[in-house]
Design a protein around this motif. Structure first.
Motif, PDB file in Angstrom:
ATOM      1  N   THR A  14       0.679  -1.173  -0.049  1.00  0.00           N
ATOM      2  CA  THR A  14       0.044   0.166   0.089  1.00  0.00           C
ATOM      3  C   THR A  14       0.672   1.235   0.172  1.00  0.00           C
ATOM      4  OG1 THR A  14      -1.622  -1.092   1.212  1.00  0.00           O
ATOM      5  CG2 THR A  14      -1.886   1.365   1.311  1.00  0.00           C
ATOM      6  N   VAL A  16       0.833   5.193   0.457  1.00  0.00           N
ATOM      7  CA  VAL A  16       0.031   6.316   1.064  1.00  0.00           C
ATOM      8  C   VAL A  16       0.812   7.758   0.425  1.00  0.00           C
ATOM      9  CG1 VAL A  16      -0.835   7.307   3.048  1.00  0.00           C
ATOM     10  CG2 VAL A  16      -0.433   4.871   3.172  1.00  0.00           C
ATOM     11  N   CYS A  85      -3.363   2.541   8.402  1.00  0.00           N
ATOM     12  CA  CYS A  85      -2.444   1.566   7.870  1.00  0.00           C
ATOM     13  C   CYS A  85      -2.369   0.500   9.079  1.00  0.00           C
ATOM     14  CB  CYS A  85      -1.188   2.103   7.909  1.00  0.00           C
ATOM     15  SG  CYS A  85      -0.840   3.797   6.911  1.00  0.00           S
ATOM     16  N   LYS A  90      -0.446  -6.074   5.767  1.00  0.00           N
ATOM     17  CA  LYS A  90       0.081  -5.009   4.593  1.00  0.00           C
ATOM     18  C   LYS A  90       1.444  -4.436   4.979  1.00  0.00           C
ATOM     19  CE  LYS A  90      -4.161  -5.409   2.896  1.00  0.00           C
ATOM     20  NZ  LYS A  90      -4.372  -6.303   1.504  1.00  0.00           N
ATOM     21  N   TYR A  92       3.314  -1.008   4.121  1.00  0.00           N
ATOM     22  CA  TYR A  92       2.894   0.480   3.878  1.00  0.00           C
ATOM     23  C   TYR A  92       4.320   1.595   3.375  1.00  0.00           C
ATOM     24  CZ  TYR A  92      -1.388  -0.968   5.931  1.00  0.00           C
ATOM     25  OH  TYR A  92      -2.650  -1.636   6.209  1.00  0.00           O
ATOM     26  N   TYR A  93       4.025   2.244   2.491  1.00  0.00           N
ATOM     27  CA  TYR A  93       5.223   3.057   1.932  1.00  0.00           C
ATOM     28  C   TYR A  93       4.369   4.392   2.065  1.00  0.00           C
ATOM     29  CZ  TYR A  93       7.821  -0.781   0.355  1.00  0.00           C
ATOM     30  OH  TYR A  93       8.586  -1.937   0.003  1.00  0.00           O
ATOM     31  N   LEU A  94       5.166   5.360   2.431  1.00  0.00           N
ATOM     32  CA  LEU A  94       4.505   6.859   2.407  1.00  0.00           C
ATOM     33  C   LEU A  94       5.348   7.713   1.401  1.00  0.00           C
ATOM     34  CD1 LEU A  94       2.606   9.002   3.973  1.00  0.00           C
ATOM     35  CD2 LEU A  94       4.380   9.250   5.420  1.00  0.00           C
ATOM     36  N   LYS A 113       6.026   2.529  11.097  1.00  0.00           N
ATOM     37  CA  LYS A 113       4.945   1.752  10.264  1.00  0.00           C
ATOM     38  C   LYS A 113       5.182   1.592   8.851  1.00  0.00           C
ATOM     39  CE  LYS A 113       1.295   0.405  11.400  1.00  0.00           C
ATOM     40  NZ  LYS A 113       0.906  -0.937  11.583  1.00  0.00           N
ATOM     41  N   PHE A 114       6.171   2.465   8.329  1.00  0.00           N
ATOM     42  CA  PHE A 114       6.309   2.599   6.897  1.00  0.00           C
ATOM     43  C   PHE A 114       7.658   1.735   6.487  1.00  0.00           C
ATOM     44  CE2 PHE A 114       4.083   6.243   8.255  1.00  0.00           C
ATOM     45  CZ  PHE A 114       2.942   6.208   7.557  1.00  0.00           C
TER      46      PHE A 114
END
Length: 132
Positions: A14, A16, A85, A90, A92-94, A113-114
Motif C-alpha cells: 500500500t 500512501v 495503516c 500489509k 506500507y510506504y509513505l 510503520k512504513f
C-alpha cells in the motif's frame, strides 16, 4: 480527511501519498505508470491535504514563498494516516513531493510503520537533488 483509493485493494503493498486538489486529476495515470514500471500489484491511498503548509509542517514557521505561513499540523495528519495503516498483513510506504516529501521523511522518524519513503526532493527550479 478525504482519502481516495486506487489500484488493487487486496494487494499486500500500500502506497500512501499526500495530495492536494490538483494532484487528483493525474492519479490514474500515476498508478498506471507505477504498475507498468514495477510490475507489482499495489493499492494507492491518496490522502487529500486541506491546507498544505499547515497540515504538512510539524512546527510553525514564517512563509518562504508567498504569504502562507507554515503551521504545526503534521502530527495530527500523521495520526490520521496511521489509522489507514492498521492491517498488519500489509506493507506500507509513505510518499509525496515537495513539502509532502519532507513530511514523509519527518514521519519516518516518528513511527516504524512504513517500510520506506517515496518521493522526489527538489531544489531550485525543480531540479532533482544529486547524491542523496
Amino acid at each position: 480527511m478525504v482519502t481516495y483509493e486506487y489500484g488493487n485493494p487486496n494487494a499486500v503493498i500500500t502506497l500512501v501519498q499526500t495530495v492536494d486538489e490538483h494532484d487528483i486529476a493525474g492519479i490514474d495515470d500515476e498508478v498506471a505508470e507505477i504498475q507498468r514500471l514495477s510490475g507489482k500489484e499495489f493499492r494507492l491511498l491518496a490522502v487529500k491535504v486541506e491546507i498544505w503548509n499547515r497540515d504538512l509542517s510539524p512546527w510553525p514557521a514564517p512563509a518562504v514563498f508567498g504569504k502562507d505561513d507554515f503551521g504545526d499540523g503534521a502530527g495530527e495528519l500523521l495520526t490520521e494516516i496511521l489509522k489507514l495503516c492498521q492491517d498488519e498483513s500489509k506493507i506500507y510506504y509513505l510518499g509525496g513531493y515537495s513539502l509532502a516529501d519532507l513530511f514523509s521523511l519527518w514521519a519516518a522518524y516518528q513511527t516504524d510503520k512504513f517500510a520506506g519513503i517515496l518521493g522526489s526532493l527538489r531544489f531550485r527550479q525543480r531540479e532533482p537533488l544529486r547524491g542523496c
